[in-house]
Design a protein around this motif. Sequence first.
Motif, PDB file in Angstrom:
ATOM      1  N   TYR A  53       0.869  -1.170   0.000  1.00  0.00           N
ATOM      2  CA  TYR A  53       0.000   0.000   0.000  1.00  0.00           C
ATOM      3  C   TYR A  53       0.905   1.218   0.000  1.00  0.00           C
ATOM      4  O   TYR A  53       1.944   1.229   0.673  1.00  0.00           O
ATOM      5  CB  TYR A  53      -0.896  -0.003   1.240  1.00  0.00           C
ATOM      6  CG  TYR A  53      -1.875  -1.152   1.244  1.00  0.00           C
ATOM      7  CD1 TYR A  53      -3.175  -0.965   0.783  1.00  0.00           C
ATOM      8  CD2 TYR A  53      -1.492  -2.412   1.679  1.00  0.00           C
ATOM      9  CE1 TYR A  53      -4.074  -2.028   0.774  1.00  0.00           C
ATOM     10  CE2 TYR A  53      -2.380  -3.472   1.664  1.00  0.00           C
ATOM     11  CZ  TYR A  53      -3.672  -3.268   1.210  1.00  0.00           C
ATOM     12  OH  TYR A  53      -4.554  -4.318   1.184  1.00  0.00           O
ATOM     13  N   GLY A  54       0.505   2.263  -0.732  1.00  0.00           N
ATOM     14  CA  GLY A  54       1.327   3.455  -0.814  1.00  0.00           C
ATOM     15  C   GLY A  54       0.531   4.725  -0.635  1.00  0.00           C
ATOM     16  O   GLY A  54      -0.646   4.792  -0.982  1.00  0.00           O
ATOM     17  N   SER A  55       1.216   5.724  -0.090  1.00  0.00           N
ATOM     18  CA  SER A  55       0.606   7.020   0.130  1.00  0.00           C
ATOM     19  C   SER A  55       1.683   8.092   0.098  1.00  0.00           C
ATOM     20  O   SER A  55       2.787   7.877   0.629  1.00  0.00           O
ATOM     21  CB  SER A  55      -0.109   7.014   1.486  1.00  0.00           C
ATOM     22  OG  SER A  55      -0.229   8.295   2.029  1.00  0.00           O
ATOM     23  N   LEU A  56       1.368   9.240  -0.480  1.00  0.00           N
ATOM     24  CA  LEU A  56       2.296  10.356  -0.530  1.00  0.00           C
ATOM     25  C   LEU A  56       2.743  10.765   0.872  1.00  0.00           C
ATOM     26  O   LEU A  56       3.926  10.987   1.122  1.00  0.00           O
ATOM     27  CB  LEU A  56       1.637  11.545  -1.249  1.00  0.00           C
ATOM     28  CG  LEU A  56       2.425  12.842  -1.296  1.00  0.00           C
ATOM     29  CD1 LEU A  56       3.693  12.677  -2.116  1.00  0.00           C
ATOM     30  CD2 LEU A  56       1.563  13.949  -1.886  1.00  0.00           C
ATOM     31  N   ALA A  57       1.829  10.807   1.813  1.00  0.00           N
ATOM     32  CA  ALA A  57       2.158  11.245   3.173  1.00  0.00           C
ATOM     33  C   ALA A  57       2.783  10.138   4.021  1.00  0.00           C
ATOM     34  O   ALA A  57       3.584  10.419   4.913  1.00  0.00           O
ATOM     35  CB  ALA A  57       0.903  11.769   3.873  1.00  0.00           C
ATOM     36  N   GLY A  58       2.425   8.868   3.731  1.00  0.00           N
ATOM     37  CA  GLY A  58       2.844   7.796   4.632  1.00  0.00           C
ATOM     38  C   GLY A  58       3.953   6.889   4.138  1.00  0.00           C
ATOM     39  O   GLY A  58       4.586   6.204   4.915  1.00  0.00           O
ATOM     40  N   GLU A  68       5.065   3.402   6.124  1.00  0.00           N
ATOM     41  CA  GLU A  68       6.267   3.965   6.748  1.00  0.00           C
ATOM     42  C   GLU A  68       7.253   4.340   5.665  1.00  0.00           C
ATOM     43  O   GLU A  68       7.134   3.917   4.522  1.00  0.00           O
ATOM     44  CB  GLU A  68       6.895   2.955   7.708  1.00  0.00           C
ATOM     45  CG  GLU A  68       7.286   1.638   7.024  1.00  0.00           C
ATOM     46  CD  GLU A  68       7.751   0.570   7.981  1.00  0.00           C
ATOM     47  OE1 GLU A  68       7.958   0.853   9.163  1.00  0.00           O
ATOM     48  OE2 GLU A  68       7.904  -0.571   7.528  1.00  0.00           O
ATOM     49  N   TRP A  69       8.204   5.142   6.013  1.00  0.00           N
ATOM     50  CA  TRP A  69       9.307   5.441   5.114  1.00  0.00           C
ATOM     51  C   TRP A  69      10.587   5.404   5.894  1.00  0.00           C
ATOM     52  O   TRP A  69      10.653   5.942   6.991  1.00  0.00           O
ATOM     53  CB  TRP A  69       9.084   6.737   4.347  1.00  0.00           C
ATOM     54  CG  TRP A  69       8.709   7.930   5.155  1.00  0.00           C
ATOM     55  CD1 TRP A  69       7.495   8.216   5.712  1.00  0.00           C
ATOM     56  CD2 TRP A  69       9.562   8.996   5.520  1.00  0.00           C
ATOM     57  NE1 TRP A  69       7.542   9.391   6.394  1.00  0.00           N
ATOM     58  CE2 TRP A  69       8.799   9.898   6.290  1.00  0.00           C
ATOM     59  CE3 TRP A  69      10.899   9.300   5.284  1.00  0.00           C
ATOM     60  CZ2 TRP A  69       9.334  11.066   6.823  1.00  0.00           C
ATOM     61  CZ3 TRP A  69      11.409  10.466   5.815  1.00  0.00           C
ATOM     62  CH2 TRP A  69      10.624  11.325   6.571  1.00  0.00           C
ATOM     63  N   PRO A 139       7.577  12.892  -9.018  1.00  0.00           N
ATOM     64  CA  PRO A 139       8.386  13.824  -8.213  1.00  0.00           C
ATOM     65  C   PRO A 139       7.840  14.102  -6.809  1.00  0.00           C
ATOM     66  O   PRO A 139       8.604  14.145  -5.848  1.00  0.00           O
ATOM     67  CB  PRO A 139       8.407  15.095  -9.058  1.00  0.00           C
ATOM     68  CG  PRO A 139       8.190  14.628 -10.448  1.00  0.00           C
ATOM     69  CD  PRO A 139       7.288  13.430 -10.348  1.00  0.00           C
ATOM     70  N   ALA A 140       6.536  14.253  -6.667  1.00  0.00           N
ATOM     71  CA  ALA A 140       5.980  14.548  -5.342  1.00  0.00           C
ATOM     72  C   ALA A 140       6.165  13.377  -4.379  1.00  0.00           C
ATOM     73  O   ALA A 140       6.239  13.562  -3.160  1.00  0.00           O
ATOM     74  CB  ALA A 140       4.499  14.903  -5.470  1.00  0.00           C
ATOM     75  N   ASP A 141       6.267  12.145  -4.902  1.00  0.00           N
ATOM     76  CA  ASP A 141       6.382  10.943  -4.067  1.00  0.00           C
ATOM     77  C   ASP A 141       7.787  10.712  -3.521  1.00  0.00           C
ATOM     78  O   ASP A 141       7.978   9.991  -2.544  1.00  0.00           O
ATOM     79  CB  ASP A 141       5.990   9.693  -4.873  1.00  0.00           C
ATOM     80  CG  ASP A 141       4.526   9.684  -5.265  1.00  0.00           C
ATOM     81  OD1 ASP A 141       3.746  10.458  -4.687  1.00  0.00           O
ATOM     82  OD2 ASP A 141       4.180   8.896  -6.155  1.00  0.00           O
ATOM     83  N   GLU A 142       8.789  11.307  -4.155  1.00  0.00           N
ATOM     84  CA  GLU A 142      10.194  10.995  -3.873  1.00  0.00           C
ATOM     85  C   GLU A 142      10.587  11.064  -2.388  1.00  0.00           C
ATOM     86  O   GLU A 142      11.294  10.192  -1.911  1.00  0.00           O
ATOM     87  CB  GLU A 142      11.103  11.891  -4.714  1.00  0.00           C
ATOM     88  CG  GLU A 142      12.572  11.630  -4.541  1.00  0.00           C
ATOM     89  CD  GLU A 142      12.990  10.190  -4.849  1.00  0.00           C
ATOM     90  OE1 GLU A 142      13.910   9.693  -4.162  1.00  0.00           O
ATOM     91  OE2 GLU A 142      12.422   9.559  -5.737  1.00  0.00           O
ATOM     92  N   PRO A 143      10.186  12.059  -1.628  1.00  0.00           N
ATOM     93  CA  PRO A 143      10.709  12.117  -0.255  1.00  0.00           C
ATOM     94  C   PRO A 143      10.330  10.926   0.629  1.00  0.00           C
ATOM     95  O   PRO A 143      11.077  10.562   1.514  1.00  0.00           O
ATOM     96  CB  PRO A 143      10.110  13.408   0.315  1.00  0.00           C
ATOM     97  CG  PRO A 143       9.626  14.189  -0.853  1.00  0.00           C
ATOM     98  CD  PRO A 143       9.355  13.213  -1.949  1.00  0.00           C
ATOM     99  N   ARG A 144       9.151  10.336   0.401  1.00  0.00           N
ATOM    100  CA  ARG A 144       8.690   9.296   1.326  1.00  0.00           C
ATOM    101  C   ARG A 144       8.417   7.939   0.698  1.00  0.00           C
ATOM    102  O   ARG A 144       8.430   6.947   1.400  1.00  0.00           O
ATOM    103  CB  ARG A 144       7.428   9.775   2.039  1.00  0.00           C
ATOM    104  CG  ARG A 144       7.722  10.967   2.900  1.00  0.00           C
ATOM    105  CD  ARG A 144       6.617  11.277   3.815  1.00  0.00           C
ATOM    106  NE  ARG A 144       7.033  12.385   4.664  1.00  0.00           N
ATOM    107  CZ  ARG A 144       6.247  13.073   5.401  1.00  0.00           C
ATOM    108  NH1 ARG A 144       4.965  12.783   5.452  1.00  0.00           N
ATOM    109  NH2 ARG A 144       6.706  14.063   6.142  1.00  0.00           N
ATOM    110  N   MET A 145       8.150   7.885  -0.561  1.00  0.00           N
ATOM    111  CA  MET A 145       7.728   6.621  -1.160  1.00  0.00           C
ATOM    112  C   MET A 145       8.932   5.861  -1.719  1.00  0.00           C
ATOM    113  O   MET A 145       9.147   5.777  -2.920  1.00  0.00           O
ATOM    114  CB  MET A 145       6.664   6.857  -2.229  1.00  0.00           C
ATOM    115  CG  MET A 145       5.381   7.409  -1.621  1.00  0.00           C
ATOM    116  SD  MET A 145       3.999   7.359  -2.738  1.00  0.00           S
ATOM    117  CE  MET A 145       3.635   5.607  -2.750  1.00  0.00           C
TER     118      MET A 145
END
Length: 163
Positions: A53-58, A68-69, A139-145
């Motif tokens: 499961y994936g999420s931009l925030a999580g 988690e990241w 690009p928006a996903d890079e920090p956490r995903m």
Amino acid sequence: MAGIPPWTDPGMGPRMATPSKAIGLSVSLVCALLASTLSATPAAAKDVRFTLYGSLAGGWGFTNNSLEWPGPHLTVDERDNVTFNLTAVDGLDHNWYIDYDGDANDDGNEPDSPDFTGTLEWNFTASQNGTYAYRSRLPADEPRMWGLITVRPAGSSTPTPAM
């Protein structure tokens, strides 16, 4: 035909002209059988399944409540047929790829899923052993995903269980 060895007697049909040829053929056959028995047979590829499961925030997780990241560390063997059930829990566009060269870009030789906003089943064959980052290329996903995947040499062991 006294004194003529039986392997040269013309009345006995087509036979080898000398015993050394028969011995040579026998030795060749034994060597071929021995070589085929001793050669290493490659381990059969396994079918391995993961649900992520994936999420931009999580980030990534095995469930929608365990995001988690970095995401969970995944482990497979080289040549395994790996199938993912990928779900975007935030309704945003995401994707999943292995970053073999560590450049944070999905290159042509890297397994790269189609984009998904809901649920996607996607598979690839694990082809390069080593430990790599997996990411979403948006690009928006890079920090956490992102997370890590280890591809062990073929036949190493059992993969981590899919949850």
